[in-house]
Design a protein around this motif. Structure first.
Motif, short mmCIF file in Angstrom:
data_model
loop_
_atom_site.label_atom_id
_atom_site.label_comp_id
_atom_site.label_asym_id
_atom_site.label_seq_id
_atom_site.Cartn_x
_atom_site.Cartn_y
_atom_site.Cartn_z
N ASP A 159 30.19 48.00 35.09
CA ASP A 159 31.21 47.00 35.38
C ASP A 159 31.66 47.16 36.84
O ASP A 159 32.61 47.88 37.14
N GLY A 190 35.20 47.12 38.77
CA GLY A 190 36.07 48.28 38.97
C GLY A 190 35.58 49.21 40.07
O GLY A 190 35.91 50.40 40.08
N TYR A 191 34.80 48.68 41.02
CA TYR A 191 34.16 49.58 41.99
C TYR A 191 35.15 50.36 42.85
O TYR A 191 34.86 51.44 43.35
N ALA A 231 37.83 51.81 41.89
CA ALA A 231 38.51 52.90 41.16
C ALA A 231 38.09 54.27 41.72
O ALA A 231 38.89 55.20 41.77
N ASP A 278 43.44 54.50 36.82
CA ASP A 278 42.55 53.40 36.45
C ASP A 278 41.23 53.92 35.88
O ASP A 278 40.65 53.30 34.97
N PHE A 282 39.96 53.15 32.10
CA PHE A 282 38.59 52.65 31.87
C PHE A 282 37.87 53.50 30.81
O PHE A 282 37.28 52.98 29.86
N LEU A 292 32.06 50.81 38.25
CA LEU A 292 32.12 51.72 37.10
C LEU A 292 30.82 51.66 36.31
O LEU A 292 30.22 50.59 36.19
N THR A 313 48.13 49.78 34.36
CA THR A 313 47.29 50.13 35.52
C THR A 313 48.14 50.73 36.64
O THR A 313 49.38 50.70 36.59
#
Lengths: 351, 82
Positions: A189, A192-193, A195, A234, A238, A331, B60
């Motif tokens: 995914d 969410g890079y 994170a 985060d 996840f 992610l 978050t």
């Protein structure tokens, strides 16, 4: 759904190597003593291994591979494929895999390439190398998985510095007609890079004049643009959201129950998270070994480090039905069900 | 795991339970959670895990940054449950 099975490939052995230098979170004076104790209690990480300047993931993986090849008794000229999983390559180019093909004395007939993967990298790497071998054209391969991730982290970043640690590993795979299936469920995914990422120094944001300057990001976090930035909460959210469904989907696909698995090896992220995953899946504590306390989060290498540090004798003496699950940067996340049978597993190497 | 609209008292009781050193009754709706002595990024993980257990959801980093008080966190949970 990315569930798939690979047959006719077995793990012959594995080895892991860590730097000799130990750092303790009790001595991480960038945060208060009280916070250090809370950190150790919640993350489960007391000690970390730190590669000195000049030691790279390639060095750690090379040491693991040399010991493993020696104990397997494999002729180096029999190795047909080398896959290196790392986010800390020796150079931006060429890939580290080619350097190690040469340094390990592997033949020029050996194909080699790098895979840029982190915490899910061991599971991804197994799927890639096993896929190459399953046709039977290539018979033997080495999967080298390691990072000197501490070299990318600011010591004044309380979100990352007390968590991450360095290690390298080598896993030997071979084609074998009667090998039991490895069954994978791999996911990603990219939304969410951010994170976990290193914002500067790549093609998108090349190194600039200010890339090396440490700035205060928030209380207790000073880092530069070319250092790793992690949004711990985060990443935690996840993993809490995605890992259990991934494993349940894999078990359903394979028509197995958790009871049929002897050991579950999770990426060693932090104790609070990993224990939550274990409880959600209703797995007995004795089936879930931890190397967190001694070795921290070694990025892509946590699964082989845990196998070598906690399960060596069992791996050598028994057949074990295992589930490995990795999750993190990307992610990306993935799990594999496989069976090991009397592996060659040298003692953990200190370099 | 409850997915129904949580009562505030229940939310508050759970939130306060995550702070072992706070005196009973000292954490209220208008408490600015970042001012709590025990508040830290690690404590946020502990609180989030309790939200996951109770409501099947988490907040978050941006959610926490946008909130000041315990009521603000409660309202974020309500919004996500809606």
């Amino acid at each position: 759904m990315a569930c798939f099975a690979i047959s006719k490939v077995r793990i012959a052995g594995l080895a892991a190597a860590v730097p000799r230098q130990v750092e303790s979170n009790l001595d991480y004076t960038w945060i208060s003593e009280k916070d250090r104790k809370l950190l150790i209690r919640t993350t489960g990480i007391e000690f970390r291994r730190k590669a000195p300047a000049g030691m790279t993931a390639a060095d750690l993986c090379q040491a693991a591979a040399e010991k493993l090849l020696q104990q397997l008794g494999w002729d180096h000229h029999e190795v047909d494929a080398l896959v290196m999983v790392t986010q800390t390559p020796d150079y931006q180019m060429p890939a580290t895999a080619m350097l190690l093909q040469d340094r390990l004395g592997l033949p020029k007939s050996c194909l080699s390439f790098d895979v840029n993967q982190g915490c899910a990298g061991y599971v991804y790497g197994l799927s890639i190398l096993a896929s190459l071998l399953q046709g039977g054209g290539l018979k033997k391969g080495l999967l080298l998985v390691g990072d000197t991730i501490t070299h990318t982290i600011s010591p004044r970043d309380k979100a990352s510095a007390p968590i991450f640690s360095d290690a390298g590993s080598a896993t030997a795979l071979e084609f074998k007609e009667e090998a039991s299936e490895m069954i994978f469920n791999l996911q990603s995914d990219g939304a969410g890079y951010q994170a976990i990422h290193i914002p500067e120094g790549g093609a998108r944001n090349p190194l600039g004049d200010e890339s090396l300057l440490e700035k205060e990001i928030q209380q207790g976090i000073f880092r530069a643009g070319n250092q790793m930035a992690m949004q711990g909460l985060d990443v935690f959210n996840f993993a809490l959201r995605e890992v259990v469904p991934n494993i349940r989907e894999l078990l359903d696909f394979a028509a197995r129950e958790t009871d049929s698995v002897d050991k579950f090896i999770f990426h060693q992220a932090n104790l609070l998270l990993n224990e939550s995953l274990r409880k959600k899946l209703e797995i007995e504590p004795e089936k879930v070994p931890y190397s967190l306390r001694e070795f921290g989060n070694t990025s892509c290498a946590t699964i082989p480090v845990t196998l070598a540090a906690c399960l060596r004798e069992e791996l050598e003496q028994k057949s074990l039905k295992m589930l490995f699950s990795g999750f993190g940067v990307g992610l990306s996340w993935g799990s594999v069900l496989l069976e090991t049978e009397r592996l060659v597993c040298p003692a953990l190497i200190e370099l | 795991m409850s997915k129904t609209r949580p009562e505030f008292d229940f939310f508050l009781e759970n939130f306060a339970d995550q702070f072992s050193e706070a005196e009973a009754g000292s954490i209220q709706g208008n408490t600015r959670f970042r001012d709590l002595e025990e508040w830290s990024s690690m404590q946020a993980l502990v609180v989030n895990l309790s939200f996951d257990d109770l409501y099947g959801l988490t907040l978050t980093t941006d959610d926490y940054l946008s909130a000041q008080t315990v009521v603000d966190l409660y309202q974020l949970i309500i919004k996500k449950l809606a």
